[in-house]
Design a protein around this motif. Structure first.
Motif, mmCIF file in Angstrom:
data_model
loop_
_atom_site.group_PDB
_atom_site.id
_atom_site.type_symbol
_atom_site.label_atom_id
_atom_site.label_comp_id
_atom_site.label_asym_id
_atom_site.label_seq_id
_atom_site.Cartn_x
_atom_site.Cartn_y
_atom_site.Cartn_z
ATOM 1 N N ILE A 63 21.444 41.602 45.597
ATOM 2 C CA ILE A 63 20.914 42.587 46.101
ATOM 3 C C ILE A 63 19.482 43.548 46.371
ATOM 4 O O ILE A 63 18.788 42.856 45.015
ATOM 5 N N ALA A 64 19.929 44.581 46.384
ATOM 6 C CA ALA A 64 18.327 45.185 46.036
ATOM 7 C C ALA A 64 19.023 46.486 45.944
ATOM 8 O O ALA A 64 18.181 47.618 45.807
ATOM 9 N N ARG A 65 19.771 46.806 45.895
ATOM 10 C CA ARG A 65 21.004 48.234 44.620
ATOM 11 C C ARG A 65 21.680 47.861 43.782
ATOM 12 O O ARG A 65 22.073 47.131 44.542
ATOM 13 N N ILE A 66 21.658 48.721 43.231
ATOM 14 C CA ILE A 66 23.260 48.949 42.326
ATOM 15 C C ILE A 66 24.185 48.564 42.393
ATOM 16 O O ILE A 66 24.788 47.979 42.491
ATOM 17 N N GLU A 67 24.595 49.247 43.572
ATOM 18 C CA GLU A 67 25.974 49.681 44.210
ATOM 19 C C GLU A 67 26.371 48.398 45.033
ATOM 20 O O GLU A 67 27.454 48.765 44.850
ATOM 21 N N ASP A 68 25.265 47.559 45.506
ATOM 22 C CA ASP A 68 25.461 46.898 46.622
ATOM 23 C C ASP A 68 26.011 45.424 45.258
ATOM 24 O O ASP A 68 27.224 44.795 45.486
ATOM 25 N N ILE A 69 26.531 45.343 43.862
ATOM 26 C CA ILE A 69 27.400 44.701 43.676
ATOM 27 C C ILE A 69 28.827 44.435 43.828
ATOM 28 O O ILE A 69 29.298 43.538 43.518
ATOM 29 N N GLY A 70 29.109 45.410 43.962
ATOM 30 C CA GLY A 70 30.425 46.051 44.535
ATOM 31 C C GLY A 70 30.310 45.332 45.837
ATOM 32 O O GLY A 70 31.947 44.648 46.158
ATOM 33 N N LEU A 71 29.196 44.562 46.967
ATOM 34 C CA LEU A 71 29.842 43.776 47.605
ATOM 35 C C LEU A 71 30.100 42.254 47.250
ATOM 36 O O LEU A 71 31.268 41.752 47.857
ATOM 37 N N VAL A 72 29.993 41.970 46.603
ATOM 38 C CA VAL A 72 30.586 40.422 45.885
ATOM 39 C C VAL A 72 30.596 40.421 44.525
ATOM 40 O O VAL A 72 32.012 39.737 44.287
ATOM 41 N N ALA A 73 30.960 41.684 43.732
ATOM 42 C CA ALA A 73 32.092 41.088 41.992
ATOM 43 C C ALA A 73 33.014 42.590 42.871
ATOM 44 O O ALA A 73 33.420 43.290 43.246
ATOM 45 N N ARG A 74 34.203 41.577 42.348
ATOM 46 C CA ARG A 74 35.376 42.258 42.454
ATOM 47 C C ARG A 74 36.342 43.562 41.218
ATOM 48 O O ARG A 74 36.375 44.285 41.604
ATOM 49 N N GLU A 75 35.594 43.042 40.434
ATOM 50 C CA GLU A 75 35.380 43.675 39.022
ATOM 51 C C GLU A 75 33.359 44.073 38.635
ATOM 52 O O GLU A 75 33.200 42.886 38.314
ATOM 53 N N VAL A 76 33.201 45.441 37.519
ATOM 54 C CA VAL A 76 32.651 45.128 37.163
ATOM 55 C C VAL A 76 32.759 46.351 35.520
ATOM 56 O O VAL A 76 32.255 46.722 36.073
ATOM 57 N N PRO A 77 32.709 45.622 34.828
ATOM 58 C CA PRO A 77 33.028 45.468 33.232
ATOM 59 C C PRO A 77 31.867 46.583 33.012
ATOM 60 O O PRO A 77 30.586 46.824 33.649
ATOM 61 N N GLU A 78 32.429 47.789 32.244
ATOM 62 C CA GLU A 78 31.471 48.686 31.666
ATOM 63 C C GLU A 78 30.486 48.162 31.217
ATOM 64 O O GLU A 78 29.403 48.541 31.139
ATOM 65 N N SER A 79 30.145 47.523 30.271
ATOM 66 C CA SER A 79 29.262 46.632 29.885
ATOM 67 C C SER A 79 28.828 45.981 30.556
ATOM 68 O O SER A 79 26.847 45.796 30.436
ATOM 69 N N ALA A 80 28.710 45.379 31.774
ATOM 70 C CA ALA A 80 27.871 45.039 32.799
ATOM 71 C C ALA A 80 27.304 46.580 33.042
ATOM 72 O O ALA A 80 25.666 45.964 33.814
#
Ligand code: TXA
Ligand code: MG
Length: 334
Positions: A63-80
Motif C-alpha cells: 500500500i502507499a498510505r497507512i490508512e489503506d491498511i483498512g482496505l485489506v485488514a479486517r482489524e488492526v491491533p494497537e501494537s500494529a
C-alpha cells in the motif's frame, strides 16, 4: 516485456498496466517485486504462474498510505498501529486478520494477510497512481535468489512479466522483515531489512520461533519459511564466523571455488592460506547494511559463473546480520 524508466509518464503507464491486470516488476527498497492488482484474481494467478510459485505460499500486499491498511485488514491491533506509525514506510511486513474482500488466492486461503508500505519513492508512486493495493512477491522464480536490480528480473523472468520499471539497485537488498501481529504476542516469521531491535524498541519483545525443518508441500504456518530458499545453483556451504578455511578443508575444497566473507581484514587472513581461487568481501567498509545491500548481487554473479562451490562465513548475528545469516543459511547445502 518492456522496460520502463522512472519518469512520471512511465510510472503512469506502469500504474495503468496494473489496473488492466498486467504484471509489472517494480523496484522497492528491499528487492524488486512482481506486482499485480491485489483485487484482480486473474492477475494474481498470473503472478504465481510466472514465478512457478506454489499457490500455498501467500503474497504480500503493498500500500502507499497507512490508512489503506483498512482496505485489506479486517482489524488492526494497537501494537500494529504503533509499528506502522513508527516504522512505515519501510522494510516491514505485518501479518493481520484478512478482510473478506481480499481474494483468497492472494493469501493462499489463510485468514490472515501480509501488508507492507514500502519506502521506495518509485514503488510508492506507482501504487498511488494505480489506486489499488499491489500484491507483489519478490520478482524471481520460486526458490531462487531475489532480484536487486532490473537486470536480475529481466534475466530471470523475461517475457513472463509485462513491464519492468528500472529504478536502479535496491538500497536495503534483503526482503522485508515479516512480523505476525495476529496473536497475543508478536512473532518474527522472517528476519529482514528492518532490524529486530528497531521493532522491539516500539512494541517490546518479539517471539523468535526456532528454525524447524519443514518441506515444500507441507502445510506451513509461515509458508515462505521453507529452509531451502533463495538458493543459487552453485552449491553454497555455510560456516561459522572465523572458521574458514579449516572447516572447509576438512570436507575437501572443490576447484575452482570462492570464499565469501564479511570484511576485508577477514579476506586477507583467508587469502594467506591460498586455498580458494577467489575471496569475495560482503562489506568493503565493514558494515552490515552494506553487506545486506550487496548479498544477492554477489550470489547472482557467482551463479553466472566460474565457480564449482561457494564457501561462506556467517556475519555477526545483530541488526541486518540476522537477515543475512538467514538468507545464507537458506541458500546453503544442508
Ligand atoms: O521485501 C519484501 O518483502 C519483498 C518486496 C517485493 O516487498 N517481497 C517479498 O515477497 O519478499 P515474497 O513473496 O518473496 O515473501 C513474502 C513472505 C513469504 O515468506 C510468505 O510466506 C510470507 O511473506 N507471507 C505472506 N502472507 C503471509 C501470511 N498471511 N501469513 C504468514 N506469512 C505470509
Ligand atoms: Mg521471495
Amino acid at each position: 516485456m518492456e522496460i520502463l524508466s522512472t519518469q512520471e509518464s512511465d510510472l503512469a503507464r506502469a500504474a495503468r498496466a496494473l489496473r488492466e491486470g498486467k504484471l509489472v516488476a517494480i523496484p522497492t527498497e528491499t528487492v524488486y517485486g512482481l506486482g499485480a492488482n491485489a483485487f484482480d484474481e486473474v492477475a494474481v494467478a498470473r503472478v504465481f504462474e510466472a514465478k512457478a510459485r506454489p499457490t500455498f505460499d501467500p503474497l504480500i500486499i503493498h500500500i502507499a498510505r497507512i490508512e489503506d491498511i483498512g482496505l485489506v485488514a479486517r482489524e488492526v491491533p494497537e501494537s500494529a498501529r504503533s509499528l506502522a506509525r513508527a516504522l512505515w514506510p519501510g522494510p516491514l511486513t505485518m501479518i493481520l486478520p484478512k478482510k473478506s474482500e481480499v481474494p483468497d488466492i492472494v493469501t493462499a486461503g489463510l485468514p490472515t494477510v501480509a501488508v507492507r508500505f514500502p519506502e521506495h519513492p518509485v514503488a510508492r508512486r506507482i501504487i498511488e497512481l494505480a489506486g489499488v493495493p499491489v500484491a507483489a512477491p519478490s520478482a524471481n522464480p520460486f526458490g531462487y535468489i531475489s532480484p536487486t536490480t532490473a537486470a536480475h528480473v529481466i534475466d530471470m523472468l523475461q517475457d513472463r512479466v509485462d513491464f519492468v520499471v528500472d529504478g536502479g539497485p535496491c538500497d536495503v537488498g534483503v526482503e522485508s522483515t515479516v512480523i505476525d501481529m495476529t496473536g497475543a504476542r508478536p512473532v518474527l516469521l522472517r528476519p529482514g531489512g528492518m532490524a529486530l531491535e528497531a521493532i522491539e524498541a516500539v512494541i517490546g519483545p518479539v517471539v523468535i520461533p526456532p528454525r524447524t525443518p519443514h518441506s515444500v508441500g507441507h502445510a506451513l504456518s509461515s509458508p515462505g519459511q521453507t529452509l531451502s530458499h533463495y538458493a543459487p545453483s552453485t552449491p553454497l556451504y555455510l560456516f561459522e564466523e572465523g572458521s574458514l578455511p579449516d572447516a572447509a578443508r576438512s570436507m575437501g575444497i572443490a576447484r575452482p571455488s570462492v570464499a565469501l566473507v564479511y570484511t576485508p581484514a577477514r579476506a586477507r587472513e583467508i587469502e594467506a592460506h591460498h586455498l580458494f581461487d577467489a575471496v569475495e568481501v560482503l562489506a568493503p567498509d565493514g558494515d552490515l547494511r552494506e553487506a545486506a545491500a550487496r548479498l544477492f548481487s554477489i550470489l547472482h554473479e557467482f551463479d553466472a559463473g566460474q565457480f564449482r562451490a561457494i564457501y561462506a562465513e556467517r556475519v555477526p548475528e545483530a541488526g541486518l546480520g540476522r537477515a543475512i545469516n538467514d538468507r545464507l543459511y537458506r541458500a546453503s547445502k544442508k
